[in-house]
Motif scaffolding. Structure first.
Motif, short mmCIF file in Angstrom:
data_model
loop_
_atom_site.label_atom_id
_atom_site.label_comp_id
_atom_site.label_asym_id
_atom_site.label_seq_id
_atom_site.Cartn_x
_atom_site.Cartn_y
_atom_site.Cartn_z
N ASP A 1 43.32 50.14 21.72
CA ASP A 1 43.29 50.50 20.42
C ASP A 1 42.48 49.11 19.59
N GLY A 2 41.84 48.30 20.34
CA GLY A 2 41.10 47.23 19.82
C GLY A 2 41.92 46.05 19.45
N ASN A 3 43.16 45.79 19.49
CA ASN A 3 43.99 44.90 19.27
C ASN A 3 43.61 43.84 20.14
N GLU A 4 43.38 42.54 19.61
CA GLU A 4 43.44 41.45 20.51
C GLU A 4 44.58 40.71 20.59
N PHE A 5 44.95 39.75 21.97
CA PHE A 5 46.21 39.40 22.34
C PHE A 5 45.71 37.90 22.77
N GLU A 6 46.18 36.80 22.58
CA GLU A 6 45.93 35.62 23.26
C GLU A 6 46.97 35.30 24.17
N LEU A 7 46.74 35.07 25.57
CA LEU A 7 47.43 34.74 26.37
C LEU A 7 47.12 33.44 27.28
N GLU A 8 48.49 32.98 27.62
CA GLU A 8 48.34 31.68 28.40
C GLU A 8 48.23 31.69 29.72
N HIS A 9 47.46 31.61 30.56
CA HIS A 9 47.62 31.99 32.14
C HIS A 9 48.43 30.92 32.85
N LEU A 10 49.60 31.26 33.44
CA LEU A 10 50.58 30.56 34.22
C LEU A 10 50.19 30.42 35.50
N ASP A 11 50.03 31.41 36.22
CA ASP A 11 49.72 31.33 37.59
C ASP A 11 49.11 32.77 38.20
N THR A 12 48.27 32.61 39.21
CA THR A 12 48.00 33.76 40.04
C THR A 12 48.38 33.88 41.35
N ILE A 13 48.94 34.85 41.94
CA ILE A 13 49.19 35.07 43.26
C ILE A 13 48.65 36.25 43.80
N GLU A 14 48.60 36.39 45.19
CA GLU A 14 48.17 37.43 46.10
C GLU A 14 49.58 37.95 46.72
N TYR A 15 49.80 39.24 46.61
CA TYR A 15 51.11 39.78 47.12
C TYR A 15 50.68 41.26 47.66
N ASN A 16 51.17 41.40 49.00
CA ASN A 16 50.97 42.58 49.65
C ASN A 16 49.51 43.33 49.24
N GLY A 17 48.52 42.45 49.38
CA GLY A 17 46.98 42.58 49.46
C GLY A 17 46.44 42.92 47.95
N LYS A 18 47.28 42.72 46.91
CA LYS A 18 47.01 42.79 45.46
C LYS A 18 46.92 41.28 44.88
N VAL A 19 46.05 41.17 43.91
CA VAL A 19 46.19 39.95 43.26
C VAL A 19 46.97 40.27 41.64
N TYR A 20 47.92 39.34 41.43
CA TYR A 20 48.49 39.28 40.14
C TYR A 20 48.53 38.23 39.44
N MET A 21 48.57 38.30 38.01
CA MET A 21 48.41 37.19 37.14
C MET A 21 49.45 37.27 36.27
N ALA A 22 50.08 35.91 35.95
CA ALA A 22 51.44 35.79 35.15
C ALA A 22 50.86 34.92 34.01
N PHE A 23 51.34 35.61 32.69
CA PHE A 23 50.70 35.10 31.28
C PHE A 23 52.13 34.75 30.42
N PHE A 24 51.97 33.94 29.50
CA PHE A 24 53.03 34.10 28.12
C PHE A 24 52.13 34.29 26.93
N PRO A 25 52.79 35.11 26.24
CA PRO A 25 51.88 35.46 25.12
C PRO A 25 51.88 34.19 23.83
N LEU A 26 50.78 34.37 23.13
CA LEU A 26 50.69 33.36 22.12
C LEU A 26 50.47 34.19 20.81
N VAL A 27 51.15 33.35 19.58
CA VAL A 27 50.82 33.86 18.49
C VAL A 27 50.40 32.75 17.46
N GLU A 28 49.70 33.20 16.34
CA GLU A 28 49.09 32.22 15.47
C GLU A 28 50.04 32.26 14.34
N THR A 29 50.60 31.00 13.85
CA THR A 29 51.49 31.08 12.64
C THR A 29 50.83 30.89 11.36
N GLU A 30 51.47 30.83 10.54
CA GLU A 30 50.85 31.06 9.00
C GLU A 30 49.78 29.98 8.74
#
Length: 100
Positions: free
Chosen positions: A16-45
Motif C-alpha cells: 500500500d506504499g506505507n513505509e516501516f523502519e525496522l531494526e535488524h537483530l539477527d539473520t539465521i539459516e534454518y531448513n535451507g531458508k534464510v530468516y531475518m528478525a527485526f524490531f519495529p521503530l516509531v518516530e515520536t512527536e
C-alpha cells in the motif's frame, strides 16, 4: 536500506506504499531458508526514533528471504508452523549468545 540510522536499520514499503523502519537483530539459516528478525521503530512527536517493541511490548518481526527473479525479497511468513519454528531458532540463537 536506510543509511540514516546506520547499517542495522532498514526501511520497508508494503504493497500500500506505507513505509516501516525496522531494526535488524539477527539473520539465521534454518531448513535451507534464510530468516531475518527485526524490531519495529516509531518516530515520536519530537522526531526521535524509538524502539517500538520495548515501549509497546511488540514481539519480533520475522521475515523470510525469498529469491524472486534473481532478487532477494523479504516475505511475510504465512504458515504458522514455519513461523513458530523460525521464532524458536531465533530464541535458541539469542540464548546461545547470552551464555557465552
Amino acid at each position: 536500506m536506510s543509511e540514516e540510522y546506520g547499517s542495522n536499520f532498514i526501511t520497508l514499503t508494503d504493497e500500500d506504499g506505507n513505509e516501516f523502519e525496522l531494526e535488524h537483530l539477527d539473520t539465521i539459516e534454518y531448513n535451507g531458508k534464510v530468516y531475518m528478525a527485526f524490531f519495529p521503530l516509531v518516530e515520536t512527536e519530537d522526531g526521535e526514533t524509538t524502539d517500538e517493541a520495548a515501549e509497546e511490548d511488540y514481539g519480533l518481526i520475522i521475515l523470510r528471504v525469498d529469491e524472486v527473479d534473481g532478487e532477494e525479497l523479504l516475505s511475510v511468513i504465512e504458515d504458522e508452523d514455519e513461523l513458530d519454528a523460525a521464532y524458536n531458532e531465533f530464541m535458541e540463537s539469542l540464548f546461545e549468545d547470552e551464555e557465552e
